[in-house]
Design an enzyme around this catalytic site. Structure first.
Site, mmCIF file in Angstrom:
data_model
loop_
_atom_site.group_PDB
_atom_site.id
_atom_site.type_symbol
_atom_site.label_atom_id
_atom_site.label_comp_id
_atom_site.label_asym_id
_atom_site.label_seq_id
_atom_site.Cartn_x
_atom_site.Cartn_y
_atom_site.Cartn_z
ATOM 1 N N ILE A 1 44.074 39.000 41.666
ATOM 2 C CA ILE A 1 42.686 39.246 41.470
ATOM 3 C C ILE A 1 41.998 38.773 42.962
ATOM 4 C CG2 ILE A 1 40.719 38.815 40.411
ATOM 5 C CD1 ILE A 1 42.284 40.830 38.707
ATOM 6 N N THR B 1 43.300 41.276 45.672
ATOM 7 C CA THR B 1 42.816 42.549 45.737
ATOM 8 C C THR B 1 41.243 42.510 45.838
ATOM 9 O OG1 THR B 1 44.483 43.033 43.940
ATOM 10 C CG2 THR B 1 42.739 44.632 44.090
ATOM 11 N N GLU B 2 40.418 41.611 45.384
ATOM 12 C CA GLU B 2 38.911 41.812 45.547
ATOM 13 C C GLU B 2 38.528 41.355 46.869
ATOM 14 O OE1 GLU B 2 36.796 42.620 43.469
ATOM 15 O OE2 GLU B 2 37.641 42.754 41.520
ATOM 16 N N SER B 3 39.182 40.519 47.565
ATOM 17 C CA SER B 3 38.751 39.796 48.741
ATOM 18 C C SER B 3 39.715 39.373 49.869
ATOM 19 C CB SER B 3 37.703 38.413 48.589
ATOM 20 O OG SER B 3 38.944 37.422 47.993
ATOM 21 N N TYR C 1 43.301 50.042 41.067
ATOM 22 C CA TYR C 1 43.090 48.417 40.986
ATOM 23 C C TYR C 1 44.082 47.919 40.110
ATOM 24 C CZ TYR C 1 40.448 44.026 40.340
ATOM 25 O OH TYR C 1 40.300 42.692 40.229
#
Length: 813
Positions: free
Chosen positions: A28, A31-33, A121
């Site tokens: 997570i 993928t997010e940052s 995602y």
């Protein structure tokens, strides 16, 4: 500051502390940052942005009780959110989907939402393509079923024996009392088949393993289905006596394995391995389709075995698939008929179901798909194309009328929405001025008799004098210059004096702009007056500006601080009304009422989108409702026209409504944005109208030509009916009279039949069936195909014959 290593290390510690798998948290964050402690996401429609390593939105962070701007707290909140989602969904795939699209969307769609962004995602987080996560690996198909129990029947003279068991040692058993007419016997047989069917699920692993052992050692292990069969015999359950009962048994075993498949699929979905979870979802999916496929496929294989003596396992497998897969596909689509929740394309399904709830029929001919062309031909041959289109257009018009009238302000006359908009803007402008005026009064009281130097005003005064060599025609300017010269000679003026002069100069500029003193000023003169107004304002602002001490701190005088506050409020609340000429004409107290009415009548989101968008931001809820009604009403009026074949033009409606897209909003979309529920309803209305545009298209031919189309098509249908009737009469050997009668019946029957079929296909049930969910995997088919697999792997001599040529003949026999 924090390095990526520090971010991931803290994420690991927090995942361990909260009991969330670090592999999920790590994916997570990545993928997010990408591990950036200070990552900032793009601005959303609401103006918010996601922040931090786990990209938390402000509302989410507030609910979690964390400070998202502090990177460690951001990770704490993100892991806490993952923990909540894990408890809710118990599935890493759904947890990832919910983290991206929100748990509401996962619940709404019953799984990963059909959003490309979310599917991509999930693919990044879980490491596999979840866009088709219900599909099953084809290698998992072919689950073995029960191998028949070797046994001795009480009377071999009257019982058929499978040739495969000749020469094998029989197991002695106590005779079982048989009574084919007994209900108890049928119940017992069903119980046996069910037990054996459950065992066949385990044969998926057991049969291939058994084959390998047989090849290596020459011995053979018993399969789980054989063990279940022996257990049923020990319980005294009856055994099948005839080929018919054996066939029914095979079909029942196949269907009985489906609950076990569902249970096994449910257990597999709880496994930590993502591939196992995907397979589990496939096994548990679509029980109706699986039952239909297993029943029809196994039944066809039994008919081939018993009626046509086909025994080759691969041939039986092919027959099973050829019959079972189409049956599964039909059943999968039929599963959408009762609920309308399993459309192949959920977005299209939502439009169809929402339209039906609002009284508009949307069928496969509108959205395209299987059966769309057939439906069109049936309507042509049934003379119903025109009437069907007109009926649908009437439904659409009724929905547009209802939605528009629901927005109509109460006690408003026709066309009065523009007056409501104008009055509301004037009221808001006067309120803004009334609210800011006391703030300037406070500054005036605090300033008292302080003298404000006129440095900027002095130069502006000189410029005005240069542009007006003779001021006798401009008494207002003449008096203003005289007053300013006096103040300049005295070293300046008070706060009140300068504010009064500003007001006088501004009023004169507005009079000129509105054309109230035509010919009095030229462009250069007007510009010099404008500079005079700015000079006065600048001198007051310089006087009010704070001093800066050695530490850089701003030190305001009480009067200066109050003036600055008043100016900021003025810029935020009053000045926007003056930025657009059309809006200012509406709100200015110096504009005559007749001019206000003219400006209000021309107010249009379509013609002046920039003006309308600014005006909407300045309105109260009353004015906004009138503006929203104005948008819909204008689209309605342009769509309902006699120039369209059905008196309603769908392109005109959607073009005038002009909602645009969420990522590229138009002024019209902005007008509805403050009411999300209303925006969704209007967007849905646009989609429904756009979907039905094929039935309500503006006519491109004269009316007579348009009317001739169904008659030409219907004539072709009548000709076909006439020819069909004649052929039937000829085949029956009937004379000319009989030929004529049957031809007449055919002529009448073809249009009637075509109409009935068209009505069936365009009905709610027909539309749901044609656009229902396609077959996703064949988990339940595994038990049916397992019959062939079991026989092939546990009887290798039949599956791989000693004579290859004979084996090829057997394969295709």
């Amino acid at each position: 500051m924090a390095t990526r290593e520090q971010v991931y290390e803290f994420a690991r510690q927090e995942a361990q502390r909260q009991g969330v798998p670090y592999s999920l948290v790590q994916k997570i964050v990545e993928t997010e940052s990408g591990g950036d402690f200070n990552a900032i996401g793009p601005k959303t429609r609401t103006g918010d942005r996601a922040y931090g390593p786990m990209q938390l939105m402000s509302a989410t962070a507030k609910d979690l009780g964390v400070n998202r701007m502090e990177w460690k707290d951001n990770i704490r909140g993100g892991v806490k959110y993952l923990s909540q989602l894990t408890q809710q969904f118990q599935d890493p795939v759904l947890v990832a989907a919910a983290y991206n699209a929100g748990p509401g969307n996962v619940q709404k769609y019953g799984g990963v939402p059909p959003f490309k962004e979310t599917q991509n995602y999930v693919e990044k987080v879980v490491g596999t393509n979840m866009a088709t996560f219900r599909d099953i690996d084809p290698s998992l198909l072919g689950q073995p079923t029960k191998q028949p129990t070797q046994q001795v029947q009480p009377n071999l003279d009257f019982i058929d024996i499978d040739p495969r068991y000749l020469g094998q040692q029989n197991v002695a058993q106590a005779p079982v009392r048989q009574n084919t007419d007994s209900v108890a016997r049928q119940v017992g047989l069903t119980a046996r088949y069910g037990m054996e069917g459950l065992g066949q699920v385990a044969d998926i692993v057991g049969s291939p393993l058994n084959m390998l052992i047989n090849r290596a050692t020459g011995s053979q292990l018993g399969t789980p289905s054989q063990s279940m069969s022996n257990f049923a015999t020990m319980l005294g359950l009856p055994q099948p006596q005839t080929k018919f009962e054996q066939g029914i048994g095979n079909v029942t075993r196949a269907v009985a394995g489906i609950p076990a498949m569902g249970g096994a699929g449910g257990l597999m979905q709880q496994a930590p391995n993502l591939t196992t979870q995907v397979v589990g979802r496939g096994l548990a999916a679509q029980p109706i389709a699986q039952a239909a496929g297993a029943t029809v496929g196994t039944g066809a294989a039994e008919i081939a075995r018993n009626q046509f003596d086909i025994t080759n396992p691969l041939a039986l497998l092919g027959i099973n698939l050829a019959a079972g897969l189409p049956a599964s596909a039909v059943a999968a689509r039929a599963g959408n008929i009762p609920s309308g929740t399993t459309y192949r394309d959920p977005v299209t399904g939502q439009i169809i179901e929402s339209a039906a709830q609002r009284g508009v029929r949307v069928d496969v001919g509108d959205v395209g798909g299987p059966g769309g062309g057939t439906l069109e031909k049936l309507r042509q041959f049934g003379f119903s194309t025109g009437s069907s289109n007109q009926a649908q257009a009437n439904q659409v018009k009724k929905l547009v009328e209802k939605t528009t009238e629901n927005l109509r302000p109460s006690r408003m006359s026709d066309g009065g929405e523009k007056k409501i908009i104008a009055d509301d803007l004037r009221k808001q402008y006067q309120t803004a001025k009334s609210n800011v005026s006391p703030e300037f009064k406070k500054a005036e009281a605090l300033a008292g008799d302080d003298i404000i130097p006129l440095r900027n005003t002095n130069q502006a005064t000189v410029d005005v004098i240069n542009q007006f060599p003779s001021t006798s025609q401009t008494p207002v300017i003449e008096k203003t210059i005289e007053k300013l010269n006096t103040l300049i000679q005295n070293g300046g003026g008070s706060y009140r004096e300068l504010r009064d002069l500003q007001s006088t100069v501004f009023s004169e500029m507005e009079r000129v702009r509105k054309g109230l003193v035509p010919g009095a000023y030229n462009e250069k003169q007007l510009n010099s007056i404008n500079q005079l107004y700015k000079g006065l304002a600048d001198d007051v602002d310089v006087w009010a500006a704070p001093a800066i001490d050695a530490n850089g701190t701003k030190l305001f005088t009480p009067a200066g601080a109050q003036h600055t506050k008043a100016i900021e409020q003025f810029k935020e609340t009053v000045l926007p009304f003056r930025q657009d000429t059309n809006i200012y004409k509406l709100v200015s107290s110096k504009t005559p009422q007749n001019d206000i009415d003219l400006v209000a009548a021309g107010f249009s989101f379509d013609k002046n989108p920039a003006t309308a968008e600014l005006a909407f931001s300045l309105m109260s809820p009353t004015g906004k409702q009138a503006a929203q009604y104005s948008i819909l009403n204008e689209a309605r009026n342009r769509a309902i026209t006699s120039d369209a074949a059905t008196t309603f033009s769908a392109p005109a409606f959607t073009r005038t409504l002009n909602l645009g897209r969420p990522d590229s909003p138009t002024a019209q979309r902005v007008a509805f944005a403050d009411n999300p529920a209303l925006l969704d309803e209007v967007t849905l209305l646009r989609d429904i109208v756009d979907t039905t545009r094929g039935a309500v298209t503006p006519k491109a031919a004269p009316q007579t030509g348009a009317l001739a189309i169904p008659y030409l098509a219907g004539g072709a249908g009548m000709t076909g009916g006439y020819g069909l009737g004649g052929q039937v009469a000829e085949a029956m050997g009937m004379g000319g009279l009989g030929t004529g009668l049957l031809s007449a019946l055919g002529t009448v029957g073809v249009p009637i039949t075509a109409n009935r079929l068209a009505n069936a296909l365009s009905s709610q049930g027909g539309t749901r069936f044609l656009l229902g969910e396609q077959l996703q995997g064949a988990g339940g088919m595994g038990t049916a195909m397992g019959q062939a697999m079991t026989e092939a792997t546990t009887n290798p001599d039949q599956f791989i014959p000693q004579k290859p040529v004979q084996g090829l003949f057997d394969l295709f026999r």
